[in-house]
Design a protein around this motif. Structure first.
Motif, PDB file in Angstrom:
ATOM      1  N   HIS A  35       5.048  -3.221  14.161  1.00  0.00           N
ATOM      2  CA  HIS A  35       3.987  -3.127  13.150  1.00  0.00           C
ATOM      3  C   HIS A  35       2.732  -3.793  13.693  1.00  0.00           C
ATOM      4  O   HIS A  35       2.815  -4.805  14.376  1.00  0.00           O
ATOM      5  N   ARG A  94      -3.401  -1.477  18.117  1.00  0.00           N
ATOM      6  CA  ARG A  94      -2.970  -0.206  17.504  1.00  0.00           C
ATOM      7  C   ARG A  94      -2.859   0.877  18.585  1.00  0.00           C
ATOM      8  O   ARG A  94      -1.931   1.679  18.575  1.00  0.00           O
ATOM      9  N   GLU A 150       0.822  -1.218   0.000  1.00  0.00           N
ATOM     10  CA  GLU A 150       0.000   0.000   0.000  1.00  0.00           C
ATOM     11  C   GLU A 150       0.857   1.269   0.000  1.00  0.00           C
ATOM     12  O   GLU A 150       0.358   2.357  -0.305  1.00  0.00           O
ATOM     13  N   HIS A 151       2.142   1.157   0.342  1.00  0.00           N
ATOM     14  CA  HIS A 151       3.010   2.339   0.411  1.00  0.00           C
ATOM     15  C   HIS A 151       3.961   2.447  -0.790  1.00  0.00           C
ATOM     16  O   HIS A 151       4.900   3.249  -0.768  1.00  0.00           O
ATOM     17  N   ASP A 177      -3.996  -2.696  10.587  1.00  0.00           N
ATOM     18  CA  ASP A 177      -4.871  -1.552  10.878  1.00  0.00           C
ATOM     19  C   ASP A 177      -6.353  -1.803  10.608  1.00  0.00           C
ATOM     20  O   ASP A 177      -7.170  -0.905  10.795  1.00  0.00           O
TER      21      ASP A 177
HETATM   22 MG    MG Z   1       0.220   0.497   8.510  1.00  0.00          MG
END
Ligand code: MG
Ligand code: DAT
Length: 148
Positions: free
Chosen positions: A115, A85, A51-52, A118
């Motif tokens: 990590h 999170r 995703e990054h 999310d």
């Molecule tokens: Mg993340």
């Protein structure tokens, strides 16, 4: 019961924080269902952080996560994705609340120790990237009656 993928990053392993981090989630009442120390390959890192891909820090992120072993884990519990999170703290340690893992132990966003998935979708995706089905253990613990 929900499951999430948590990973002590290379900086956390090098700084001897595996035990501290595992201990926090154990004490919270979550249940460990899989764990291993492993070297992440470039391919796995690029998949995990897909995703990054377009972000300017992507190359650095992949280099960092493959620079030394990580401690990969799957944890189970009610609301474990969102709660983990919160326990990790904000992505950038300059904004992480005191008491959170990043708030206590991290100083820069590039080396932020841990990590955590999310969302339910990313949890399922990430667990599938790092663990085979037969590496996850289903078992019951009597302590559950005193947590829930
Ligand atoms: Mg993340
Ligand atoms: P998180 O790890 O809290 O889910 P993220 O998914 O937005 O955060 O980013 C993944 C990782 O990429 C993050 O833990 C550290 C790194 N990162 C994020 N933003 C960054 C930035 N602006 N500069 C350098 N690294 C960054």
């Amino acid at each position: 019961m929900e499951r999430t993928y948590l990973m002590v990053k290379p900086d956390g392993v090098q700084r001897n924080l595996i035990g501290e981090i595992v201990s926090r989630f154990e004490k919270k009442g979550f249940q460990l269902v899989g764990a291993k120390l492993m070297q992440v390959s470039k391919e796995t890192a690029e998949l995990h952080y897909g995703e990054h891909k377009e972000r300017p820090f992507f190359g650095e992120l992949v280099d960092f996560i493959t620079s030394s072993p990580v401690f990969a884990m799957v944890w189970e519990g009610e609301n474990v994705i969102a709660t983990a999170r919160q326990m990790m703290g904000a992505t950038n340690p300059k904004d992480s609340a005191p008491g959170t893992i990043r708030g206590e132990f991290a100083a820069t966003v590039g080396k932020n120790i841990i990590h955590g998935s999310d969302s339910p979708e990313s949890a399922e995706r990430e667990i599938g990237i790092f663990f085979k089905e037969n590496e996850l253990v289903e078992y019951s613990k009597l302590i559950k009656e005193w947590v829930y």
